[in-house]
Design an enzyme around this catalytic site. Sequence first.
Site, PDB file in Angstrom:
ATOM      1  CD  GLU A 113      -3.051   0.768   2.299  1.00  0.00           C
ATOM      2  OE1 GLU A 113      -3.453   1.759   2.920  1.00  0.00           O
ATOM      3  OE2 GLU A 113      -3.439  -0.397   2.535  1.00  0.00           O
ATOM      4  CG  ASP A 115      -2.187   4.548   2.318  1.00  0.00           C
ATOM      5  OD1 ASP A 115      -2.641   3.965   1.341  1.00  0.00           O
ATOM      6  OD2 ASP A 115      -2.103   4.040   3.447  1.00  0.00           O
ATOM      7  CD  GLU A 117      -4.590   6.825   5.617  1.00  0.00           C
ATOM      8  OE1 GLU A 117      -5.349   5.851   5.578  1.00  0.00           O
ATOM      9  OE2 GLU A 117      -3.814   7.044   6.565  1.00  0.00           O
ATOM     10  CD  GLN A 130      -1.045   8.803   8.807  1.00  0.00           C
ATOM     11  OE1 GLN A 130      -1.038   9.381   9.883  1.00  0.00           O
ATOM     12  NE2 GLN A 130      -1.607   7.617   8.633  1.00  0.00           N
ATOM     13  CB  THR A 131       2.934   9.852   2.998  1.00  0.00           C
ATOM     14  OG1 THR A 131       4.053  10.095   3.873  1.00  0.00           O
ATOM     15  CG2 THR A 131       2.582  11.127   2.258  1.00  0.00           C
ATOM     16  N   GLY A 142       4.398   0.256  10.513  1.00  0.00           N
ATOM     17  CA  GLY A 142       4.121   1.156   9.407  1.00  0.00           C
ATOM     18  C   GLY A 142       5.149   2.261   9.276  1.00  0.00           C
ATOM     19  CD1 TRP A 208      -8.779   5.979  12.373  1.00  0.00           C
ATOM     20  CD2 TRP A 208      -7.036   7.283  11.916  1.00  0.00           C
ATOM     21  NE1 TRP A 208      -8.672   6.058  11.004  1.00  0.00           N
ATOM     22  CE2 TRP A 208      -7.602   6.850  10.690  1.00  0.00           C
ATOM     23  CE3 TRP A 208      -5.909   8.104  11.877  1.00  0.00           C
ATOM     24  CZ2 TRP A 208      -7.091   7.209   9.447  1.00  0.00           C
ATOM     25  CZ3 TRP A 208      -5.387   8.466  10.630  1.00  0.00           C
ATOM     26  CH2 TRP A 208      -5.974   8.022   9.440  1.00  0.00           C
TER      27      TRP A 208
END
Length: 346
Positions: A113, A115, A117, A130-131, A142, A208
């Site tokens: 993945e 991302d 976000e 957020q990456t 993560g 979150w």
Amino acid sequence: MAAKARVSLTGLLVAATWACLSVVAASAFDVPTVAFEERFSPLFGDGNLVRSSDDRSVRLLLDHRSGSGFVSSDYYLHGFFSASIKLPKDYTAGVVVAFYLSNGDVYEKTHDELDFEFLGRRWGGQWRVQTNVYGNGSTSHGREERYLLPFDPTLEVHSYSVLWAPTHIIFYIDDTPIREVIRHPDMGGDFPAKPMAVYATVWDGSAWATDGGKYKVNYKYAPFASDFSELAIVGSRADPVLRVPRRHAHQDLLGLMTADYAVMTPQKRAAMRAFRARQMTYTVCYDAVRYADGPFPECDNSDEERESFSAWGDSKTVVMRPRARGRRRGRKAGAGARGRADVSSS
């Protein structure tokens, strides 16, 4: 073929206002854009996914009934993926808008993945981005980073792009690189290496997304609308199970690796370092609490830079500071404190 949409008050409102929306975006790089039907399909949300009359733009909505999203019709093994996005305005605490690559529907426990976000804001706060980088199901360790945006992403569109090559990954905002992940031998399977599809979603991340879940989605301010345009995919279509490109793999890869968005020049790297120094609020590379064994192998850490970060990986100098209070509707984006718990995959 237009997406089937059930008639709803939200859908009628969107249809009525769509003609008034002028989405003007200049591509950060000279890449061809596509109509929605050429490369994408609706994923979920029924009437909460609204396509423009020319099929070049998509509006995703979150309301009390559902979020919404779309997905590419094919999987890709490496490529350049971009969208111009305008985020929802006003109070958006708990809202998550995501533009990302994933193969989680094929590899449930070993998925890859990449991302973007976007994490919603409360009154007096501001959107953050957020990456994430996950490879082979590595969500337990993560590789998150978070940044403030140097502009209000609700006022006009900005482009967000991911370059995914066999040797490195670059995240871009407009034409500025904000993060580079160079493949290190010790990363092993943590570097994404299986074909992925392209996704865009808006959903309820109350648990979150804003101050670690302290501020939830308030559907009083729904629908939360996010506009996607200038959709671009440059890459090799691939079979997600066989993990091989379908055709012209060598030509596609050569073109990808020599394109301007794949080459990190000294000027680009200087711009990236300047962005990170001014805008990055958290990096996994300095998080000694969650990862006591030390930084990840691809991290380019320095003792001097380390002094600017806490043991949690939070920046000591880049923090969200509230602006002067004013009327809730229409006031400019300010800032608020970041919660340590607001870490998640899409």
